[in-house]
Design a protein around this motif. Structure first.
Motif, PDB file in Angstrom:
ATOM      1  N   THR A 183       0.875  -1.297  -0.107  1.00 53.26           N
ATOM      2  CA  THR A 183       0.073   0.046  -0.001  1.00 53.26           C
ATOM      3  C   THR A 183       0.963   1.327  -0.123  1.00 53.26           C
ATOM      4  O   THR A 183       1.591   1.531   0.879  1.00 53.26           O
ATOM      5  CB  THR A 183      -1.003   0.069   1.270  1.00 53.26           C
ATOM      6  OG1 THR A 183      -1.696  -0.988   1.227  1.00 53.26           O
ATOM      7  CG2 THR A 183      -2.136   1.150   1.187  1.00 53.26           C
ATOM      8  N   THR A 184       0.666   2.154  -0.962  1.00 54.38           N
ATOM      9  CA  THR A 184       1.663   3.075  -1.149  1.00 54.38           C
ATOM     10  C   THR A 184       1.361   4.195  -0.123  1.00 54.38           C
ATOM     11  O   THR A 184       2.231   5.095   0.226  1.00 54.38           O
ATOM     12  CB  THR A 184       1.554   3.567  -2.686  1.00 54.38           C
ATOM     13  OG1 THR A 184       0.103   4.131  -2.849  1.00 54.38           O
ATOM     14  CG2 THR A 184       2.231   2.867  -3.590  1.00 54.38           C
ATOM     15  N   ASP A 185      -0.109   4.582   0.085  1.00 56.28           N
ATOM     16  CA  ASP A 185      -0.338   5.521   0.908  1.00 56.28           C
ATOM     17  C   ASP A 185      -1.162   5.027   2.118  1.00 56.28           C
ATOM     18  O   ASP A 185      -2.536   4.403   1.696  1.00 56.28           O
ATOM     19  CB  ASP A 185      -1.190   6.708   0.211  1.00 56.28           C
ATOM     20  CG  ASP A 185      -1.326   7.972   1.182  1.00 56.28           C
ATOM     21  OD1 ASP A 185      -1.561   7.776   2.285  1.00 56.28           O
ATOM     22  OD2 ASP A 185      -1.311   9.070   0.438  1.00 56.28           O
ATOM     23  N   LYS A 186      -0.791   5.048   3.326  1.00 54.29           N
ATOM     24  CA  LYS A 186      -1.650   4.175   4.213  1.00 54.29           C
ATOM     25  C   LYS A 186      -2.233   5.160   5.026  1.00 54.29           C
ATOM     26  O   LYS A 186      -3.129   4.798   6.125  1.00 54.29           O
ATOM     27  CB  LYS A 186      -0.610   3.359   5.116  1.00 54.29           C
ATOM     28  CG  LYS A 186      -0.024   2.471   4.303  1.00 54.29           C
ATOM     29  CD  LYS A 186       0.983   1.615   5.191  1.00 54.29           C
ATOM     30  CE  LYS A 186       1.962   0.665   4.561  1.00 54.29           C
ATOM     31  NZ  LYS A 186       2.771   1.434   3.639  1.00 54.29           N
ATOM     32  N   ILE A 187      -2.406   6.747   4.676  1.00 59.00           N
ATOM     33  CA  ILE A 187      -2.802   7.635   5.631  1.00 59.00           C
ATOM     34  C   ILE A 187      -4.278   8.268   4.605  1.00 59.00           C
ATOM     35  O   ILE A 187      -5.396   8.281   5.420  1.00 59.00           O
ATOM     36  CB  ILE A 187      -1.763   8.674   5.993  1.00 59.00           C
ATOM     37  CG1 ILE A 187      -0.826   8.036   6.772  1.00 59.00           C
ATOM     38  CG2 ILE A 187      -2.515   9.895   6.618  1.00 59.00           C
ATOM     39  CD1 ILE A 187       0.473   8.973   6.902  1.00 59.00           C
ATOM     40  N   ASN A 188      -4.015   8.553   3.640  1.00 57.84           N
ATOM     41  CA  ASN A 188      -4.980   9.398   2.932  1.00 57.84           C
ATOM     42  C   ASN A 188      -6.172   8.279   2.423  1.00 57.84           C
ATOM     43  O   ASN A 188      -6.058   7.274   1.815  1.00 57.84           O
ATOM     44  CB  ASN A 188      -4.422  10.122   1.786  1.00 57.84           C
ATOM     45  CG  ASN A 188      -5.496  10.847   0.829  1.00 57.84           C
ATOM     46  OD1 ASN A 188      -6.355  10.065   0.184  1.00 57.84           O
ATOM     47  ND2 ASN A 188      -5.537  11.920   1.018  1.00 57.84           N
ATOM     48  N   THR A 242      -7.096   7.929  -1.276  1.00 57.88           N
ATOM     49  CA  THR A 242      -5.750   7.027  -1.956  1.00 57.88           C
ATOM     50  C   THR A 242      -6.033   5.714  -1.810  1.00 57.88           C
ATOM     51  O   THR A 242      -5.886   4.629  -2.487  1.00 57.88           O
ATOM     52  CB  THR A 242      -4.668   7.649  -1.712  1.00 57.88           C
ATOM     53  OG1 THR A 242      -4.536   8.938  -1.850  1.00 57.88           O
ATOM     54  CG2 THR A 242      -3.556   6.994  -2.459  1.00 57.88           C
ATOM     55  N   ILE A 243      -6.248   5.282  -0.480  1.00 61.05           N
ATOM     56  CA  ILE A 243      -6.334   4.004  -0.189  1.00 61.05           C
ATOM     57  C   ILE A 243      -7.714   3.089  -0.804  1.00 61.05           C
ATOM     58  O   ILE A 243      -7.572   2.151  -1.377  1.00 61.05           O
ATOM     59  CB  ILE A 243      -6.894   3.975   1.601  1.00 61.05           C
ATOM     60  CG1 ILE A 243      -5.494   4.374   2.421  1.00 61.05           C
ATOM     61  CG2 ILE A 243      -7.105   2.475   1.814  1.00 61.05           C
ATOM     62  CD1 ILE A 243      -5.628   4.182   3.709  1.00 61.05           C
ATOM     63  N   GLU A 288      -6.838   2.647  -4.299  1.00 60.00           N
ATOM     64  CA  GLU A 288      -5.764   1.561  -4.531  1.00 60.00           C
ATOM     65  C   GLU A 288      -6.604   0.310  -4.299  1.00 60.00           C
ATOM     66  O   GLU A 288      -6.328  -0.661  -5.050  1.00 60.00           O
ATOM     67  CB  GLU A 288      -4.729   1.650  -3.376  1.00 60.00           C
ATOM     68  CG  GLU A 288      -3.468   0.493  -3.545  1.00 60.00           C
ATOM     69  CD  GLU A 288      -2.469   1.115  -2.953  1.00 60.00           C
ATOM     70  OE1 GLU A 288      -1.346   0.445  -2.943  1.00 60.00           O
ATOM     71  OE2 GLU A 288      -2.147   2.111  -2.552  1.00 60.00           O
TER      72      GLU A 288
END
Length: 324
Positions: free
Chosen positions: A127-132, A135-136, A139
């Motif tokens: 997972t490239t972005d685990k905060i936004n 974006t999650i 993905e």
């Protein structure tokens, strides 16, 4: 109560005991297991009821047939702060469950790594972005096979019940994806946890691996519902298109290319449906660097014989993966 584990049970007399034991319910008073028998014709009922006599935190109940009905019944009865879903032929790896739940109490959804037939699927590292959150969601939509499963995740029971979230019993395929997307949309805090917590056993008995002449129509029903759910969120239009194309891949590998129909003719017919053509518009020859998109690029440019070759190879690979 910290955790409710909901297990839909259908003709699983050989595996249900192992599944229940894997939850840790025999070692913790903070865990309850809700086994929902939805139409079994074997000895599932007897096996589970014997276990309920040994542990008051194991609950046996019944629902009408269908995994969505079973999960909805489990949600209705769940008393714990968190809910997770376990298939009756899979197992939880429970050593750190309590520690993880207590440590991440502010989360709405906890997503963990898992095994497929003992092969590691490390979502945390992928997972490239685990905060936004957006974006999650994007993905996950673009990689539904890895992310959009209902298991290997922990859900806040309060959030499910306050939003009256239920599985759609009318969906035969992708019902877990559809539920999870709706849950994600009302979640605020989605967290990936770098721990392996689930072992998914891939078998020929899996619903998606059984040939069903209605499979394409059933997938289309789920796609329409997910499109409807995401209509107010145009920021997911590209990711939704990729999701649809991934469902198209599944239709080809699990239906068209294992069926007695004229495979080339059926490939042409489905790929020229309006909703597929709309989704195909987001990809081009540049996407051929991504293996899963290669046959879709061929379909976009009407190179159906090349797409047919790829799908035939994938059917063989899929069969080999199951037999391992």
């Amino acid at each position: 109560m910290l955790l409710s584990v909901i297990i839909p049970a259908y003709n699983c007399e050989k595996t249900i005991t192992h599944a229940i034991e894997s939850t840790g319910v025999f070692n913790s008073k903070d865990i309850e297991v809700i086994v929902v028998n939805n139409g079994s014709t074997d000895n599932t009922e007897r096996v589970v009821k014997e276990l309920t006599q040994k542990n008051n935190n194991i609950l046996y109940t019944e629902s009408i047939k269908g995994v969505s009905n079973a999960r909805n019944k489990g949600i209705e009865l769940a008393k714990a702060e968190w809910i997770t879903f376990l298939d009756a032929d899979d197992v939880l790896l429970n050593e750190k469950i309590k520690q993880i739940l207590l440590k991440n109490g502010e989360g709405d959804l906890l997503i963990l790594n898992y095994f497929v037939n003992n092969s590691k699927i490390n979502l945390f590292s992928m997972t490239t972005d685990k905060i936004n959150k957006n974006t999650i969601i994007s993905e996950m939509l673009e990689n539904p096979t890895k992310y959009l499963t209902v298991w290997a995740k922990f859900y806040k029971a309060k959030l499910i019940k306050e939003n009256n979230l239920k599985f759609d019993p009318s969906l035969v395929y992708s019902e877990d994806s559809e539920f999870l997307i709706r849950y994600l949309l009302v979640s605020k805090n989605v967290k990936f946890i770098d721990e392996f917590m689930y072992n998914y056993y891939l078998s020929e008995n899996s619903t998606v691996r059984k040939y069903n002449p209605q499979m394409i129509q059933e997938y289309e029903k789920a796609i329409r519902q997910i499109e409807h759910n995401l209509l107010p969120y145009p920021e997911f239009n590209y990711s939704l298109a990729i999701f649809i194309l991934m469902q198209f891949n599944l239709m080809m590998v699990h239906s068209v290319f294992v069926s007695p129909v004229n495979k080339l003719k059926e490939l042409r017919r489905v790929s020229n449906k309006r909703y597929i053509r709309r989704a195909l518009n987001v990809i081009n020859f540049k996407n051929m660097a991504t293996p899963r998109l290669i046959p879709l690029v061929f379909c976009k440019y009407h190179l159906y014989l090349l797409a047919t070759l790829i799908y035939k190879i994938r059917v063989i690979q899929n069969s080999n993966n199951v037999s391992k």
